[in-house]
Design a protein around this motif. Sequence first.
Motif, PDB file in Angstrom:
ATOM      1  N   ILE A  62       2.187  -2.983 -10.875  1.00 17.56           N
ATOM      2  CA  ILE A  62       3.385  -2.520 -10.332  1.00 17.56           C
ATOM      3  C   ILE A  62       2.210  -0.968  -9.090  1.00 17.56           C
ATOM      4  CG2 ILE A  62       4.882  -2.055  -8.702  1.00 17.56           C
ATOM      5  CD1 ILE A  62       4.870  -4.578  -9.302  1.00 17.56           C
ATOM      6  N   SER A  63       2.070  -0.049 -10.443  1.00 19.99           N
ATOM      7  CA  SER A  63       1.443   1.675 -10.054  1.00 19.99           C
ATOM      8  C   SER A  63       0.665   1.155  -9.472  1.00 19.99           C
ATOM      9  CB  SER A  63       1.493   2.172 -11.486  1.00 19.99           C
ATOM     10  OG  SER A  63       3.078   3.051 -11.522  1.00 19.99           O
ATOM     11  N   LEU A  64      -0.361   0.503 -11.114  1.00 25.22           N
ATOM     12  CA  LEU A  64      -2.319   0.216 -10.218  1.00 25.22           C
ATOM     13  C   LEU A  64      -1.801  -0.534  -8.833  1.00 25.22           C
ATOM     14  CD1 LEU A  64      -2.920  -1.175 -13.734  1.00 25.22           C
ATOM     15  CD2 LEU A  64      -3.758   1.093 -12.706  1.00 25.22           C
ATOM     16  N   LEU A  65      -1.299  -1.925  -9.132  1.00 23.46           N
ATOM     17  CA  LEU A  65      -0.956  -2.457  -7.554  1.00 23.46           C
ATOM     18  C   LEU A  65      -1.220  -1.264  -6.609  1.00 23.46           C
ATOM     19  CD1 LEU A  65      -1.322  -5.166  -6.084  1.00 23.46           C
ATOM     20  CD2 LEU A  65       0.862  -5.162  -6.122  1.00 23.46           C
ATOM     21  N   VAL A  66      -0.516  -0.445  -6.369  1.00 23.86           N
ATOM     22  CA  VAL A  66       0.771   0.371  -5.113  1.00 23.86           C
ATOM     23  C   VAL A  66      -0.714   1.443  -5.201  1.00 23.86           C
ATOM     24  CG1 VAL A  66       1.496   1.997  -4.578  1.00 23.86           C
ATOM     25  CG2 VAL A  66       3.014   0.022  -5.762  1.00 23.86           C
ATOM     26  N   LEU A  67      -1.350   2.244  -5.916  1.00 30.14           N
ATOM     27  CA  LEU A  67      -2.551   3.000  -6.684  1.00 30.14           C
ATOM     28  C   LEU A  67      -3.775   2.952  -5.261  1.00 30.14           C
ATOM     29  CD1 LEU A  67      -2.052   4.767  -9.613  1.00 30.14           C
ATOM     30  CD2 LEU A  67      -1.717   5.878  -7.845  1.00 30.14           C
ATOM     31  N   PHE A  68      -3.904   1.203  -5.996  1.00 31.54           N
ATOM     32  CA  PHE A  68      -5.701   1.025  -5.197  1.00 31.54           C
ATOM     33  C   PHE A  68      -5.611   0.438  -4.492  1.00 31.54           C
ATOM     34  CE2 PHE A  68      -6.664   2.060  -9.424  1.00 31.54           C
ATOM     35  CZ  PHE A  68      -7.113   3.027  -9.404  1.00 31.54           C
ATOM     36  N   GLY A  69      -4.097  -0.488  -3.472  1.00 34.67           N
ATOM     37  CA  GLY A  69      -4.112  -1.436  -3.168  1.00 34.67           C
ATOM     38  C   GLY A  69      -3.760  -0.956  -1.625  1.00 34.67           C
ATOM     39  N   VAL A  70      -2.787   0.100  -1.743  1.00 36.03           N
ATOM     40  CA  VAL A  70      -1.698   0.390  -0.743  1.00 36.03           C
ATOM     41  C   VAL A  70      -2.349   2.498  -0.480  1.00 36.03           C
ATOM     42  CG1 VAL A  70       0.386   1.742  -0.032  1.00 36.03           C
ATOM     43  CG2 VAL A  70       0.003  -0.853  -1.170  1.00 36.03           C
ATOM     44  N   ILE A  71      -2.235   2.742  -1.644  1.00 33.03           N
ATOM     45  CA  ILE A  71      -2.646   4.573  -1.116  1.00 33.03           C
ATOM     46  C   ILE A  71      -4.015   4.703  -0.994  1.00 33.03           C
ATOM     47  CG2 ILE A  71      -2.499   6.755  -2.443  1.00 33.03           C
ATOM     48  CD1 ILE A  71       0.255   5.687  -3.977  1.00 33.03           C
ATOM     49  N   LEU A  72      -4.293   4.427  -2.201  1.00 26.44           N
ATOM     50  CA  LEU A  72      -6.054   4.293  -1.432  1.00 26.44           C
ATOM     51  C   LEU A  72      -6.514   3.966  -0.542  1.00 26.44           C
ATOM     52  CD1 LEU A  72      -8.240   5.432  -3.235  1.00 26.44           C
ATOM     53  CD2 LEU A  72      -9.046   3.499  -4.485  1.00 26.44           C
ATOM     54  N   PRO A  73      -6.369   2.443  -0.044  1.00 31.77           N
ATOM     55  CA  PRO A  73      -7.225   2.372   1.724  1.00 31.77           C
ATOM     56  C   PRO A  73      -6.429   3.199   2.725  1.00 31.77           C
ATOM     57  CG  PRO A  73      -6.025   0.729  -0.186  1.00 31.77           C
ATOM     58  CD  PRO A  73      -6.025   1.761  -0.564  1.00 31.77           C
ATOM     59  N   PHE A  74      -4.838   4.009   2.493  1.00 27.63           N
ATOM     60  CA  PHE A  74      -4.901   4.485   3.287  1.00 27.63           C
ATOM     61  C   PHE A  74      -3.750   6.144   2.693  1.00 27.63           C
ATOM     62  CE2 PHE A  74      -3.309   0.025   4.355  1.00 27.63           C
ATOM     63  CZ  PHE A  74      -3.596   0.173   5.263  1.00 27.63           C
ATOM     64  N   GLN A  75      -5.029   6.471   1.776  1.00 27.91           N
ATOM     65  CA  GLN A  75      -4.899   7.022   1.197  1.00 27.91           C
ATOM     66  C   GLN A  75      -4.867   8.757   2.643  1.00 27.91           C
ATOM     67  OE1 GLN A  75      -7.714  10.866   1.887  1.00 27.91           O
ATOM     68  NE2 GLN A  75      -6.537  11.911   0.568  1.00 27.91           N
ATOM     69  N   TYR A 135      -2.875   9.371   4.799  1.00 28.88           N
ATOM     70  CA  TYR A 135      -1.481   8.536   4.656  1.00 28.88           C
ATOM     71  C   TYR A 135      -0.710   9.237   4.265  1.00 28.88           C
ATOM     72  CZ  TYR A 135      -2.248   5.803   8.904  1.00 28.88           C
ATOM     73  OH  TYR A 135      -3.305   5.682  10.573  1.00 28.88           O
ATOM     74  N   PHE A 136      -0.633   9.175   2.644  1.00 30.63           N
ATOM     75  CA  PHE A 136      -0.321   9.972   1.550  1.00 30.63           C
ATOM     76  C   PHE A 136      -1.016  11.412   1.264  1.00 30.63           C
ATOM     77  CE2 PHE A 136       0.035   5.658   0.911  1.00 30.63           C
ATOM     78  CZ  PHE A 136       1.429   5.334   1.116  1.00 30.63           C
ATOM     79  N   GLY A 137      -2.340  11.645   0.985  1.00 25.57           N
ATOM     80  CA  GLY A 137      -2.589  12.939   1.273  1.00 25.57           C
ATOM     81  C   GLY A 137      -3.008  13.236  -0.371  1.00 25.57           C
ATOM     82  N   MET A 138      -2.508  12.373  -1.399  1.00 23.88           N
ATOM     83  CA  MET A 138      -3.975  12.879  -2.860  1.00 23.88           C
ATOM     84  C   MET A 138      -4.656  12.095  -2.266  1.00 23.88           C
ATOM     85  SD  MET A 138      -2.348  14.279  -6.047  1.00 23.88           S
ATOM     86  CE  MET A 138      -0.799  13.195  -5.892  1.00 23.88           C
ATOM     87  N   PRO A 139      -5.965  13.522  -3.121  1.00 19.59           N
ATOM     88  CA  PRO A 139      -7.165  13.219  -3.128  1.00 19.59           C
ATOM     89  C   PRO A 139      -7.421  11.929  -4.186  1.00 19.59           C
ATOM     90  CG  PRO A 139      -6.120  15.416  -3.831  1.00 19.59           C
ATOM     91  CD  PRO A 139      -5.285  14.374  -3.702  1.00 19.59           C
ATOM     92  N   THR A 140      -8.602  11.566  -3.453  1.00 19.47           N
ATOM     93  CA  THR A 140      -9.284  10.100  -4.175  1.00 19.47           C
ATOM     94  C   THR A 140      -9.329  10.331  -5.128  1.00 19.47           C
ATOM     95  OG1 THR A 140     -10.130   9.763  -1.409  1.00 19.47           O
ATOM     96  CG2 THR A 140     -11.165   8.778  -4.007  1.00 19.47           C
ATOM     97  N   GLU A 141     -10.290  11.281  -5.926  1.00 22.21           N
ATOM     98  CA  GLU A 141      -9.874  11.771  -7.098  1.00 22.21           C
ATOM     99  C   GLU A 141      -9.371  12.057  -8.358  1.00 22.21           C
ATOM    100  OE1 GLU A 141     -10.432  15.667  -5.523  1.00 22.21           O
ATOM    101  OE2 GLU A 141     -10.938  13.288  -4.922  1.00 22.21           O
ATOM    102  N   VAL A 142      -7.951  12.180  -7.672  1.00 24.82           N
ATOM    103  CA  VAL A 142      -6.823  12.019  -8.605  1.00 24.82           C
ATOM    104  C   VAL A 142      -6.174  10.214  -8.546  1.00 24.82           C
ATOM    105  CG1 VAL A 142      -4.290  13.085  -8.417  1.00 24.82           C
ATOM    106  CG2 VAL A 142      -6.268  14.683  -7.822  1.00 24.82           C
ATOM    107  N   LEU A 143      -6.709  10.197  -7.115  1.00 25.07           N
ATOM    108  CA  LEU A 143      -5.555   8.785  -7.493  1.00 25.07           C
ATOM    109  C   LEU A 143      -6.959   8.293  -8.638  1.00 25.07           C
ATOM    110  CD1 LEU A 143      -5.817   8.161  -3.466  1.00 25.07           C
ATOM    111  CD2 LEU A 143      -3.613   8.474  -5.088  1.00 25.07           C
ATOM    112  N   TYR A 144      -7.822   7.876  -8.414  1.00 25.06           N
ATOM    113  CA  TYR A 144      -8.813   7.164  -9.743  1.00 25.06           C
ATOM    114  C   TYR A 144      -8.251   7.559 -11.309  1.00 25.06           C
ATOM    115  CZ  TYR A 144     -11.342   5.158  -6.428  1.00 25.06           C
ATOM    116  OH  TYR A 144     -12.042   3.939  -5.146  1.00 25.06           O
ATOM    117  N   LYS A 145      -8.692   9.125 -11.063  1.00 22.02           N
ATOM    118  CA  LYS A 145      -7.367   9.370 -13.138  1.00 22.02           C
ATOM    119  C   LYS A 145      -6.098   9.068 -13.081  1.00 22.02           C
ATOM    120  CE  LYS A 145     -10.390  14.036 -12.371  1.00 22.02           C
ATOM    121  NZ  LYS A 145     -10.557  15.485 -11.968  1.00 22.02           N
ATOM    122  N   LEU A 146      -5.023   8.794 -12.104  1.00 18.58           N
ATOM    123  CA  LEU A 146      -4.129   8.556 -11.979  1.00 18.58           C
ATOM    124  C   LEU A 146      -3.566   6.478 -12.828  1.00 18.58           C
ATOM    125  CD1 LEU A 146      -2.076  10.266  -9.440  1.00 18.58           C
ATOM    126  CD2 LEU A 146      -1.451  10.460 -12.112  1.00 18.58           C
ATOM    127  N   GLY A 147      -5.477   6.202 -12.152  1.00 18.50           N
ATOM    128  CA  GLY A 147      -5.335   5.040 -12.447  1.00 18.50           C
ATOM    129  C   GLY A 147      -6.255   4.378 -13.632  1.00 18.50           C
TER     130      GLY A 147
END
Length: 129
Positions: A24-37, A39-51
């Motif tokens: 679920i975390s992966l789905l939200v990170l890559f399917g929701v937060i990354l495309p709408f980055q 609106y969330f503000g977390m840098p893309t490189e951080v999202l990839y690291k968390l992923g």
Amino acid sequence: MIQKLFQKSQPYSIFFLDAFGASISLLVLFGVILPFQPYFGMPTEVLYKLGILASILFFYSNTCFIQKPKLWKPFLLGVIFGNLTYCGVSMYFLIENWNLIQPLGAFYFIWEKFVILAIVAYEIVVLKK
């Protein structure tokens, strides 16, 4: 029905629960937060690291669920440690990037910590049985 399934296959169902949460975390990170980055503000490189970290946790928990090790408690300790590490790393990135984080991002990342910590609390209960 779900409760009976978990009780019947305990202690291994805890690994399934954790793998499901990581997916679920992966789905939200890559399917929701990354495309709408923006609106969330977390840098893309951080999202990839968390992923990457969430992927490792998913594969570890899923492997434990499938393999069903007889000595499962050390593996559950690994899951607990992994979840706490994910929370700590994610919280570090949240604090480090606080000036970039949007309200929606703050809500999501803080809410996610509560969910993961609740799962960790349940994992500790299972570990003590």
